[in-house]
Design an enzyme around this catalytic site. Sequence first.
Site: not given
Length: 346
Positions: A200, A226-228, A246
């Site tokens: 995350d 990190g950034d997905f 969602h």
Amino acid sequence: MTEQQVDDARRMRQMLFGHLLSSALCTVVRLDVPDLLADGPKDVAELAATADADVSSLRRLLRGLAMYGVFAEPAEGVFELTALGRTLCRDAPASARPSALLVSGVVGAVWARLPQTVRRGEPAFRDVFGADFFEYLEKEPEVRAAFGDSQAQGLALELDEILSALDLGGARIVDVGGGDGAFLVEALKRFPDSSGIVFDLPGTAALAERRIAEADLAERCTVVAGDFFDAVPAGGDVYLLSHILHDWGDDDARAVLRRCAAAAPPHARLIVVDLVLRDHGDSAEGYEYGGLLDMYMMSLFGGHGGRERTGGEFVRLLESAGCVDVRVRRLPSGMACVEAGFPKAG
């Protein structure tokens, strides 16, 4: 008028006044009334003095909520919690208190702009607060904490059901967007031969490190920040997206799925956990809460952003990202476990 017309007209009025019921519940939470009653019944005058409220107004508020089973009035002017009302206490299992704080704060402010969102399709959140929802959370630690608490308490409601429906034994689980690690910690307790990674953003990853240490699971679970949208950790057996897709429209959701596919070895599988809406033609019974949550998502992210999805929409979304063998399993609560394989290289 027919009897049916009278019943429908009365039911519609009750629905129209539903906002007042929500506001009343949020008010008693803001006044700490549920926690003040946690030890037993109290006279309304005593409650009002402690909560810094007007006696007459507080009595009318509690009397009104007693009609909905939130409080009881065992003697005139004396109120006590019911089992339903106790869910608003701080220490209640799966406490609804954090959700009440959100609804009476930033979320409620955006709900008032729903007509604007429906007309334009754009999220009103930026207009109200000057930032997108997740950007705002990063700038407002108190709101982020309330949101995290609300998510965690909601997860407590559904976690046993979800873990009972999944086989995660012996797997290396990559919890993509895993928040404070609550899901993965419980999964590792349930499946002692498994290990995992919570992935995350940096601020949230720090919360996960703390939770994992408190659970004494550091040897089996690591945290990666990190950034997905850029990349996700490689080498997992299971890539878990719990209440992640969602939050995003289809284009962004596909991008997340493709990052997972790029990191996954050939044998890996994908598990998506989200609410599922009814498909066209299905009965609405049991899907009402999902319908409300979809409108909630629209109020935050606009008509083209985050959303709840039907089973058919999940299948089409995952297949459009290259996933194979997509299976949607709806659980009794209305949650769904969507499982799929990743596209094979070449």
